[in-house]
Design a protein around this motif. Structure first.
Motif, PDB file in Angstrom:
ATOM      1  N   ARG A  63     -90.359  25.196  41.201  1.00  0.00           N
ATOM      2  CA  ARG A  63     -91.368  24.137  41.197  1.00  0.00           C
ATOM      3  C   ARG A  63     -90.778  22.846  41.758  1.00  0.00           C
ATOM      4  NH1 ARG A  63     -93.449  24.247  35.758  1.00  0.00           N
ATOM      5  NH2 ARG A  63     -91.749  22.828  35.232  1.00  0.00           N
ATOM      6  N   THR A  64     -89.510  22.574  41.417  1.00  0.00           N
ATOM      7  CA  THR A  64     -88.836  21.382  41.940  1.00  0.00           C
ATOM      8  C   THR A  64     -88.604  21.514  43.443  1.00  0.00           C
ATOM      9  OG1 THR A  64     -87.735  21.024  39.819  1.00  0.00           O
ATOM     10  CG2 THR A  64     -86.774  19.946  41.755  1.00  0.00           C
ATOM     11  N   LEU A  65     -88.150  22.692  43.877  1.00  0.00           N
ATOM     12  CA  LEU A  65     -87.901  22.911  45.304  1.00  0.00           C
ATOM     13  C   LEU A  65     -89.190  22.811  46.113  1.00  0.00           C
ATOM     14  CD1 LEU A  65     -85.349  25.871  45.052  1.00  0.00           C
ATOM     15  CD2 LEU A  65     -84.855  23.535  45.830  1.00  0.00           C
ATOM     16  N   VAL A  66     -90.278  23.302  45.567  1.00  0.00           N
ATOM     17  CA  VAL A  66     -91.567  23.193  46.246  1.00  0.00           C
ATOM     18  C   VAL A  66     -91.983  21.729  46.359  1.00  0.00           C
ATOM     19  CG1 VAL A  66     -94.045  23.664  46.034  1.00  0.00           C
ATOM     20  CG2 VAL A  66     -92.389  25.502  45.660  1.00  0.00           C
ATOM     21  N   ALA A  67     -91.810  20.981  45.275  1.00  0.00           N
ATOM     22  CA  ALA A  67     -92.200  19.567  45.271  1.00  0.00           C
ATOM     23  C   ALA A  67     -91.403  18.765  46.295  1.00  0.00           C
ATOM     24  CB  ALA A  67     -92.005  18.973  43.878  1.00  0.00           C
ATOM     25  N   ARG A  68     -90.157  19.159  46.537  1.00  0.00           N
ATOM     26  CA  ARG A  68     -89.310  18.451  47.490  1.00  0.00           C
ATOM     27  C   ARG A  68     -89.411  19.002  48.916  1.00  0.00           C
ATOM     28  NH1 ARG A  68     -85.243  15.248  45.651  1.00  0.00           N
ATOM     29  NH2 ARG A  68     -85.203  14.679  47.859  1.00  0.00           N
ATOM     30  N   GLY A  69     -90.183  20.053  49.115  1.00  0.00           N
ATOM     31  CA  GLY A  69     -90.382  20.596  50.449  1.00  0.00           C
ATOM     32  C   GLY A  69     -89.338  21.608  50.894  1.00  0.00           C
ATOM     33  N   TYR A  70     -88.454  22.048  49.983  1.00  0.00           N
ATOM     34  CA  TYR A  70     -87.433  23.026  50.345  1.00  0.00           C
ATOM     35  C   TYR A  70     -87.916  24.459  50.134  1.00  0.00           C
ATOM     36  CZ  TYR A  70     -84.314  19.114  50.847  1.00  0.00           C
ATOM     37  OH  TYR A  70     -83.736  17.940  51.286  1.00  0.00           O
ATOM     38  N   ALA A  71     -89.066  24.604  49.516  1.00  0.00           N
ATOM     39  CA  ALA A  71     -89.696  25.912  49.342  1.00  0.00           C
ATOM     40  C   ALA A  71     -91.209  25.712  49.362  1.00  0.00           C
ATOM     41  CB  ALA A  71     -89.256  26.571  48.034  1.00  0.00           C
ATOM     42  N   ARG A  72     -91.932  26.798  49.617  1.00  0.00           N
ATOM     43  CA  ARG A  72     -93.395  26.777  49.569  1.00  0.00           C
ATOM     44  C   ARG A  72     -93.863  27.948  48.724  1.00  0.00           C
ATOM     45  NH1 ARG A  72     -96.280  28.026  53.940  1.00  0.00           N
ATOM     46  NH2 ARG A  72     -94.552  29.131  54.957  1.00  0.00           N
ATOM     47  N   GLN A  73     -94.995  27.765  48.043  1.00  0.00           N
ATOM     48  CA  GLN A  73     -95.590  28.887  47.335  1.00  0.00           C
ATOM     49  C   GLN A  73     -96.819  29.358  48.108  1.00  0.00           C
ATOM     50  OE1 GLN A  73     -96.817  28.334  43.210  1.00  0.00           O
ATOM     51  NE2 GLN A  73     -96.216  30.450  42.776  1.00  0.00           N
TER      52      GLN A  73
END
Length: 266
Positions: A63-73
């Motif tokens: 969830r943190t990585l998604v919020a920072r743009g390093y991952a997508r769901q």
């Protein structure tokens, strides 16, 4: 082996890193590496099985990585690498290739064809620097492009620097997909080709990546990860007679590039 292409879980050495550093950062990096090793796409259960982390921990970190743009769901609820990873990769590639321009330009100037510098990025080869030919008909490969190793000159030269068991693991993971009808698609044939490359000291891509294009590549000694330098162009100009002139120049410049990358230049 795991350094080059495959995430093998948390070894004692990796645990020591976590204990002496920030555990959440270490775990987040693990998850990004797992996503990369799985082709950039994985579900929570796959991340849990590979990392050994509890699902709530993985969910919180992702969830943190998604919020920072390093991952997508994705709509499927699976995770994939995010756009900021691309930005980091491009910046890292530019930094690795920084300062090698004059060396590659020497190849383009003396041989009249395009020079490329590429290094191993897990099971792929990534181009990190280039100097273009002055011919109107020339080869162009953008810096940052990743290609399969088995069907490119730089890639085969990179694989030739690895033990056969690591090459076999790479081949099993990538499947040796053909780019042209000249590409090597058999693991036994690939290992035989790499043995020949080691013996003669350079690799050849004879229309294996793109029909009508030929490339000669040599290893960059002293690089921190397997790296190769090449010259490429239309097969009508980049002939096997051309190799007699090109290969000695490539070896000389590769030594210069190795000293530069290793910080040993005067």
């Amino acid at each position: 082996m795991e350094y080059y292409f495959q995430f093998r879980g948390r070894s004692p050495g990796r645990r020591a890193v976590a204990e002496s550093g920030v555990q959440s950062v270490d775990r987040a990096i693990d998850l990004l590496e797992i996503l990369t090793d799985r082709g950039g796409d994985a579900g929570l259960s796959e991340l849990a099985a590979t990392s050994g982390l509890p699902l709530p921990t993985i969910h919180r970190l992702m969830r943190t990585l998604v919020a920072r743009g390093y991952a997508r769901q994705l709509p499927s609820r699976r995770y994939t690498l995010g756009p900021r990873v691309v930005r980091l990769g491009e910046a890292a590639g530019r930094q690795l290739g920084a300062g090698t321009g004059p060396h590659l330009e020497r190849i383009a100037r003396e041989l009249g064809e395009t020079a490329n510098l590429a290094m191993l990025d897990r099971e792929m080869a990534v181009y990190i620097a280039q100097a273009a030919s002055t011919h109107s008909m020339r080869m162009f490969t953008e810096v940052g492009r990743r290609v399969h190793c088995h069907c490119t000159g730089v890639g085969k030269m990179i694989l030739a620097q690895l033990p056969d068991e690591e090459v076999s693991a790479v081949a099993a993971h990538t499947g040796l997909p053909p780019e042209t009808d000249r590409s090597i698609t058999d693991q036994t044939a690939l290992l035989a080709e790499l043995a020949a490359i080691r013996e003669r000291g350079y690799a050849v891509d004879d229309g294996e990546q793109e029909i009508g294009v030929r490339c000669f590549a040599v290893a960059v000694p002293g690089a921190p990860t397997p790296t190769a330098l090449s010259v490429s162009g239309p097969a009508a100009r980049v002939t096997f007679d051309f190799a007699e002139q090109a290969v000695p120049v490539l070896h000389e410049v590769a030594a210069e590039v190795g000293r530069h990358i290793g910080g040993q230049e005067d």
